[in-house]
Design an enzyme around this catalytic site. Sequence first.
Site, PDB file in Angstrom:
ATOM      1  N   SER A 119       4.293 -64.224  56.105  1.00 38.63           N
ATOM      2  CA  SER A 119       5.137 -64.329  57.015  1.00 38.63           C
ATOM      3  C   SER A 119       5.641 -63.377  58.095  1.00 38.63           C
ATOM      4  O   SER A 119       6.388 -63.650  59.191  1.00 38.63           O
ATOM      5  CB  SER A 119       6.756 -64.120  56.340  1.00 38.63           C
ATOM      6  OG  SER A 119       6.607 -65.065  55.072  1.00 38.63           O
ATOM      7  N   HIS A 140       1.768 -71.296  57.927  1.00 39.34           N
ATOM      8  CA  HIS A 140       2.996 -70.759  57.552  1.00 39.34           C
ATOM      9  C   HIS A 140       4.051 -71.933  57.019  1.00 39.34           C
ATOM     10  O   HIS A 140       4.533 -72.452  57.851  1.00 39.34           O
ATOM     11  CB  HIS A 140       3.631 -69.889  58.554  1.00 39.34           C
ATOM     12  CG  HIS A 140       4.883 -69.265  58.197  1.00 39.34           C
ATOM     13  ND1 HIS A 140       5.862 -69.079  58.719  1.00 39.34           N
ATOM     14  CD2 HIS A 140       5.149 -68.550  56.637  1.00 39.34           C
ATOM     15  CE1 HIS A 140       6.877 -68.482  58.156  1.00 39.34           C
ATOM     16  NE2 HIS A 140       6.417 -68.115  56.892  1.00 39.34           N
ATOM     17  N   GLU A 152       4.123 -73.814  60.515  1.00 40.25           N
ATOM     18  CA  GLU A 152       3.664 -73.191  61.616  1.00 40.25           C
ATOM     19  C   GLU A 152       2.104 -72.849  61.624  1.00 40.25           C
ATOM     20  O   GLU A 152       1.577 -72.391  60.931  1.00 40.25           O
ATOM     21  CB  GLU A 152       4.327 -71.759  61.837  1.00 40.25           C
ATOM     22  CG  GLU A 152       5.809 -72.003  62.076  1.00 40.25           C
ATOM     23  CD  GLU A 152       6.644 -70.510  62.283  1.00 40.25           C
ATOM     24  OE1 GLU A 152       7.160 -70.637  63.211  1.00 40.25           O
ATOM     25  OE2 GLU A 152       6.282 -69.779  61.402  1.00 40.25           O
ATOM     26  N   ASN A 190      10.481 -66.783  61.745  1.00 34.92           N
ATOM     27  CA  ASN A 190      10.963 -65.593  61.355  1.00 34.92           C
ATOM     28  C   ASN A 190      11.137 -64.636  62.412  1.00 34.92           C
ATOM     29  O   ASN A 190      12.210 -63.595  62.436  1.00 34.92           O
ATOM     30  CB  ASN A 190       9.947 -65.087  60.390  1.00 34.92           C
ATOM     31  CG  ASN A 190      10.221 -65.363  58.912  1.00 34.92           C
ATOM     32  OD1 ASN A 190      11.024 -65.937  58.450  1.00 34.92           O
ATOM     33  ND2 ASN A 190       8.913 -65.448  58.376  1.00 34.92           N
TER      34      ASN A 190
END
Length: 285
Positions: A119, A140, A152, A190
């Site tokens: 992450s 991701h 991602e 994130n």
Amino acid sequence: MKIRKVGVLGCGLMGAGIAEVAARAGFETVVREVSEEVVEKGLAKLRGSLDKAVERGKLDAAERDKAWGRLSGVVDLGALAECDLIVEAIVENLDEKRKTFAALDAVVKEGALFASNTSSLTITQIAMATRRPDRFVGLHFFNPVPVMKLVEVVRTLITSQEAYDAAIEVVRAFGKEPVTARDNSGFIVNRLLVPYLLDAVRAYEEGVGSVEDIDKAMQLGCGYPMGPFTLLDFVGLDTTYYIANIMFEEYREKRFAPPPLLKQMVLAGRLGRKSGRGFYEHQRK
Ligand code: NAD
């Protein structure tokens, strides 16, 4: 880079979901965990998720049985030797990830594509622990993996075009939508989400509102599907804490610094859904 067989490292929250999605998409899938006991627990959770999909009419029973037949669980890393793609979803810790990939590099066939579901760590840092940083990407996924559409795809300075193309193709084969992100800590989602979640904890620490009211405010006031504390309990407070520390280390910006309450809750074992209690009480899983 033709991908037929997928290896997944870790069968926790994310690993179980990634393995489920791969098996449902028709890939032979091997999940690796740290002990037989954890393998069993992880596969039981995965089976529960497949059964739930059948109960909800999202999957027919025959498809579930086929997906289940494509799955296996192992402890021995050597069992991943013939995989064409390895997706790593172990604890968010750089040393652990580098150690694990260095060991994998020695046993998994040359042409295989390596991917991390990290992450907040950069893919480059992890990829450089192997002799194949050109065949290394970030994939991701989002929680819960069987439901969330986005992946991602992270391309580093060294990722080859062939590896990147194979990654995009496999994401689509998993039935997901790819977006491409640069290898900056936190990627796209994130980078924006983590400061928001940490700020919600700060707002609560400052007494702006109760956990329930902050959640309700963001849900009804902004149309978010769930409030920040419900989301934190889903993600895991420990995972959020590790992510925040890594992003703070990378950017040295206050917005990524974990608030004291988050640290205390992690130390107290209030990790969210996975431990039965976080900002809310949950039925223990
Ligand atoms: P988790 O704690 O639920 O699961 C991690 C699992 O990895 C555990 O079952 C542990 O036994 C296992 N493990 C540890 N070392 C291992 C090794 N060497 N080989 C195989 N298994 C090993 O954590 P999680 O929430 O699934 O997170 C996993 C990764 O996915 C982290 O990098 C995290 O940042 C990332 N991620 C998490 C979320 C989320 O919402 N929780 C979302 C996207 C990405």
